[in-house]
Design an enzyme around this catalytic site. Structure first.
Site, PDB file in Angstrom:
ATOM      1  N   ASP A 223      -1.732 -11.860 -13.683  1.00  0.00           N
ATOM      2  CA  ASP A 223      -1.258 -12.106 -13.417  1.00  0.00           C
ATOM      3  C   ASP A 223      -2.875 -13.666 -13.165  1.00  0.00           C
ATOM      4  OD1 ASP A 223      -2.908 -11.250 -11.878  1.00  0.00           O
ATOM      5  OD2 ASP A 223      -1.276  -9.885 -10.495  1.00  0.00           O
TER       6      ASP A 223
ATOM      7  N   ASN B 238       1.910  -2.159  -1.050  1.00  0.00           N
ATOM      8  CA  ASN B 238       3.853  -2.117  -1.321  1.00  0.00           C
ATOM      9  C   ASN B 238       3.962  -1.226  -2.409  1.00  0.00           C
ATOM     10  OD1 ASN B 238       3.193  -4.111  -3.249  1.00  0.00           O
ATOM     11  ND2 ASN B 238       4.599  -5.605  -1.932  1.00  0.00           N
TER      12      ASN B 238
ATOM     13  N   HIS C 220       2.997  -2.765  -5.431  1.00  0.00           N
ATOM     14  CA  HIS C 220       3.270  -3.792  -7.006  1.00  0.00           C
ATOM     15  C   HIS C 220       2.536  -3.122  -7.591  1.00  0.00           C
ATOM     16  CE1 HIS C 220       0.022  -6.861  -4.507  1.00  0.00           C
ATOM     17  NE2 HIS C 220       0.128  -6.095  -5.623  1.00  0.00           N
TER      18      HIS C 220
ATOM     19  N   GLU D 136       6.395  -8.056  -7.229  1.00  0.00           N
ATOM     20  CA  GLU D 136       6.778  -6.551  -5.700  1.00  0.00           C
ATOM     21  C   GLU D 136       7.762  -6.256  -5.905  1.00  0.00           C
ATOM     22  OE1 GLU D 136       4.628  -7.490  -4.231  1.00  0.00           O
ATOM     23  OE2 GLU D 136       3.942  -9.992  -4.060  1.00  0.00           O
TER      24      GLU D 136
END
Ligand code: F6R
Length: 241
Positions: free
Chosen positions: A67, A136, A138, A143
């Site tokens: 990313d 979380n 990811h 996400e």
């Protein structure tokens, strides 16, 4: 799914680095999928040590990173391109032309994502994908959501991610709100996936992701279905399991 229980961050890093070096030695033309963040830094450090000893040769290795922040150029100190050069690329004999990241300065998201997926395809896909785990759940910047994404796409970063990543920026306002990320299908198509996780603050999400149901609300949970997935985690991260 295989779990390697490490004592602490250093041990976790060496265990994961062992798997990556085996890949580089046995398959010297491999495509390595790489991650940024604090989790893999120890792995890169260890690989650099072995390279310096003469045990590893990266000259024919290709890399594709997961990313990049939208809006940051490769020389921005918080860009992932900069991180990779500083933590790894500048210290080993990777050909710079063989290292790939999404281009955060391309504001045509469709064009950039298509370009990046074409690179991954032209390399024949990822041989070994290294991952960290977001607070979380990811992976890359995929996400939590209602469905799993496929190829590279532009994402709006979740509040939890902005909060977790603000430590790298001067202020919360400086954290970019968007990123380009490889998709879940890109990651799932890697021949082998290795995830490094450390620390008690990740214990609950490790439990949810790998001992709970497979759901896009916890993106990493899809890795339970991968044919060759290894979780390398330290005792603190596994304390809920
Ligand atoms: C980074 C990435 C992210 C991180 C995750 C964990 O390229 O893809 O998914 O792996 O946010 O970050 P750390 O390791 O800093 O806890």
């Amino acid at each position: 799914m295989e779990i390697i229980r490490a004592r602490d961050y250093e041990h976790m890093s060496r265990q994961a680095a062992n798997i990556l070096s085996a890949q580089v030695i046995l398959h010297p033309e491999s495509v390595l999928g790489l991650a940024t963040g604090s989790s893999p830094i120890g792995v890169y450090r260890q690989l650099i040590k072995w390279y310096e000893k003469g045990d590893l040769d990266f000259s024919r290795i290709h890399t594709v990173n997961l990313d990049e922040y939208v809006g940051l150029s490769a020389d921005h100190p918080q860009s992932y391109a900069h991180f990779m050069r500083e933590k790894f690329f500048d210290h080993v004999n990777l050909e710079r032309a063989n290292t790939h990241l999404p281009d955060g300065t391309n504001d045509d998201a469709w064009e950039e994502c298509a370009r990046y997926d074409k690179i991954i395809r032209s390399l024949g896909g990822v041989g070994l994908q290294l991952l960290g785990l977001g607070p979380n759940g990811h992976i890359g910047f995929n996400e939590p959501g209602e469905s799993f994404t496929k190829g590279t796409h532009k994402v709006s970063l979740a509040e939890a991610t902005i909060q977790a990543n603000k430590r790298f920026f001067e202020s919360e306002d400086d954290v970019p709100r968007f990123a380009y990320t490889m998709g879940i299908l890109d990651i799932m198509q890697a021949e082998r996936v290795v995830m490094v996780v450390s620390g008690a603050q990740k214990a609950e999400i490790v439990h949810e992701a790998f001992f709970g149901p497979v759901t896009p609300r916890v993106p990493a949970s899809i890795l339970q279905l991968h044919k060759n997935f290894t979780l390398v985690a330290d005792e603190a991260a596994l304390s809920w399991c």
